[in-house]
Design an enzyme around this catalytic site. Structure first.
Site, PDB file in Angstrom:
ATOM      1  N   LYS A  49       0.852  -1.200   0.000  1.00 13.47           N
ATOM      2  CA  LYS A  49       0.000   0.000   0.000  1.00 13.47           C
ATOM      3  C   LYS A  49       0.884   1.245   0.000  1.00 13.47           C
ATOM      4  O   LYS A  49       1.902   1.298   0.704  1.00 13.47           O
ATOM      5  CB  LYS A  49      -0.906  -0.027   1.239  1.00 13.47           C
ATOM      6  CG  LYS A  49      -1.938   1.090   1.283  1.00 13.47           C
ATOM      7  CD  LYS A  49      -2.870   0.940   2.488  1.00 13.47           C
ATOM      8  CE  LYS A  49      -3.894   2.057   2.549  1.00 13.47           C
ATOM      9  NZ  LYS A  49      -4.825   1.923   3.682  1.00 13.47           N
TER      10      LYS A  49
ATOM     11  N   SER B  71     -10.396   0.081   7.107  1.00 13.52           N
ATOM     12  CA  SER B  71      -9.786   0.185   5.775  1.00 13.52           C
ATOM     13  C   SER B  71      -9.071  -1.066   5.283  1.00 13.52           C
ATOM     14  O   SER B  71      -8.595  -1.105   4.157  1.00 13.52           O
ATOM     15  CB  SER B  71      -8.815   1.367   5.733  1.00 13.52           C
ATOM     16  OG  SER B  71      -9.530   2.574   5.690  1.00 13.52           O
TER      17      SER B  71
ATOM     18  N   SER C 156      -9.811   2.319   2.753  1.00 12.25           N
ATOM     19  CA  SER C 156      -8.877   2.994   1.876  1.00 12.25           C
ATOM     20  C   SER C 156      -7.928   2.051   1.135  1.00 12.25           C
ATOM     21  O   SER C 156      -7.274   2.456   0.176  1.00 12.25           O
ATOM     22  CB  SER C 156      -8.055   3.984   2.698  1.00 12.25           C
ATOM     23  OG  SER C 156      -7.260   3.292   3.661  1.00 12.25           O
TER      24      SER C 156
END
Length: 494
Positions: A77, A181, A157
């Site tokens: 990420k 998330s 997210s």
């Protein structure tokens, strides 16, 4: 079979037997990622680094001293700082930022021999539930509704991570979870997402959103893979003052498949008005599966649940407004072009106006407001007190002998991109209704794919565990995963 479709456990066993090399596996994943530009999951590709790491992994495997993650290709990420590789947190304000250091979590993974394919898309500064706030553009969910080509959200997210794992572009990915998330995007894409206990994984080198809530975790194809990857990611880190000096067990060895005598709580407050029937049915079926495996199902009460979302959306923006004050155009990242006569105040204002997207600006303004002199007690202090009550609710339930709590992971299946973007932002925030309590209380939580809606989209169930007992939580999740038997994959259209 395409090598990129393998689980971590299957790839580890094949690598150790010599049935394939880490280089073969890495090349297969690089090809899949290169062919999937339509998903917009990978945003910084690192093929040369991947090949070097794969070569080193092959040498280590040949010596016979390779850990479980050795040679496993991962997506990272964009919130994790990776040395000399773009780390932008999907924000224009960090455009061009290449750190000279490695986050502790990624360093732990490289030390275990894992391979980095590249950086993954996400909501800007991890603020979002649909991956529509990214400076790189939207990520597209690899799943489609039956008979409908509408592009869907992969959740947020960690949307790039969930899409990449679901589409078999990598074997697993890192995610971060501040209010859901990891777990919400995992549920939207039919994968497993684990948010560990706060302090289990180091936050050092992870771009901060809300420091008392953020926690890194694995996003994988199976519960066993989550156990293997968490062991490599976790550990005490003196560079992070909130990191816990608690030994990391062999989580995979704790997957006994036996939960007889366990007590699973069903919180009555999670039965929300307007909850879709298919979520209600799935939840009941999940409880039945655990009962059939020998667990005792008990009704429990978490009375302060209804205050969780309001408390979260005071605390998280307050911490964000403090954390994001460091992005000022002075030391790194974007700096606005200034007119003659502009001073430092104009530089701050113009840089932040250009660099931060609308959702980040909204949350920074909310956070600054609730921390301001006249409103600190009315909002921020009150939210902190509510947070303490929410944590006490869980403590009280666990004190009665409950081992885990079963809830839905999300209030719906994945929705279409753009469907909520124009609506009241509160509608988007409601996606976190089942997940934020876990962050406020600092507990471990996992989303397990357990079924599909009537349009063929995946649905997840969430298990919440006792603090520091990820092993027991993973074991319960493993039983649920096997009972649910979810093996569906998205049809390839990209």
């Amino acid at each position: 079979m395409t090598l990129s479709k393998l689980t971590i456990a299957a790839a580890r066993d094949a690598l150790r037997k010599g049935d394939m090399t880490a280089t073969d596996l890495t090349e297969a994943c690089l090809k899949e990622a290169g062919d999937a530009k339509a998903l917009n999951a990978f945003v910084h590709d690192t093929p040369e680094q991947a090949r070097e790491q794969a070569k080193a992994a092959d040498a280590r495997l040949a010596r016979g001293d390779a850990p479980a993650m050795c040679g496993i290709p991962l997506g990272i990420k964009d919130l994790f700082c990776t040395k000399s590789v773009g780390s932008q947190a999907a924000s224009n304000i960090l455009s061009g930022f290449r750190p000279e250091y490695e986050s502790t979590v990624t360093q732990n993974l490289w030390d275990a021999g894992a391979v980095m394919l590249g950086k993954l898309n996400m909501d800007e500064f991890a603020m979002g539930s649909s991956n529509e706030t990214s400076a790189y553009g939207n990520v597209v969910n690899p799943w489609r509704r039956a008979g409908d080509d509408t592009p869907l959200t992969p959740g947020g997210s960690s949307g790039g991570s969930s899409a990449a794992v679901a589409a078999d572009l990598c074997l697993a990915a890192t995610g971060t979870d501040t209010g859901g998330s990891i777990r919400q995007p995992a549920a939207f894409t039919g994968i497993v997402g684990l948010k560990p206990t706060y302090g289990r994984c180091s936050r050092w080198g992870v771009v901060a959103f809300a420091s008392s809530l953020d926690q890194a975790g694995p996003m994988t194809k199976t519960v066993r893979d989550a156990a293997i990857m968490l062991e490599a990611m976790a550990g005490y880190d003196p560079k992070d003052s909130t990191s816990a000096e608690i030994p990391v067990p062999d989580f995979e060895a704790m997957l006994t498949g036996d939960i007889r005598g366990s007590k699973i709580g069903i919180p009555r407050e999670y039965r929300m008005d307007g909850m879709p029937g298919e979520i209600e049915t799935l939840w009941a079926r999940g409880a039945e599966m655990l009962r059939d495996a020998g667990a005792e199902i008990v009704d429990i009460s978490l009375p302060h649940t209804k205050y969780a979302l309001p408390a979260y959306y005071v605390i998280a923006p307050a911490e964000a407004s403090s954390n994001l004050a460091r992005y000022d155009g002075v030391r790194y990242g974007h700096r606005a072009k200034l007119a003659q006569g502009d001073g430092i105040v104009q530089m701050y204002e113009k840089t932040r106006a250009e660099g931060f997207g609308p959702e980040v600006q909204r949350r920074v303004m909310i956070g600054t407001y609730v921390l301001s002199a006249g409103f600190y007690d009315a909002y921020y202090n009150r939210a902190r007190k509510v947070r303490a009550l929410i944590k006490k609710d869980f403590d009280d339930v666990f004190a009665t002998g409950v081992d885990a709590i079963l809830t839905p992971a999300t209030p719906s299946a994945a929705f279409g991109l753009g469907e909520m973007a124009e609506a009241d932002p509160v509608q988007m925030y409601l996606n976190d209704v089942f997940t934020v309590t876990v962050n406020l209380a600092g507990l471990p939580g996992i989303s397990v794919p357990a079924g599909q809606d009537d349009r063929g989209l995946p649905l997840g169930l969430q298990l919440i565990g006792r603090p520091w007992e990820e092993g027991a939580l993973l074991n319960t999740a493993d039983v649920l995963e096997r009972a649910a038997g979810f093996v569906s994959k998205p049809g390839k259209w990209w």
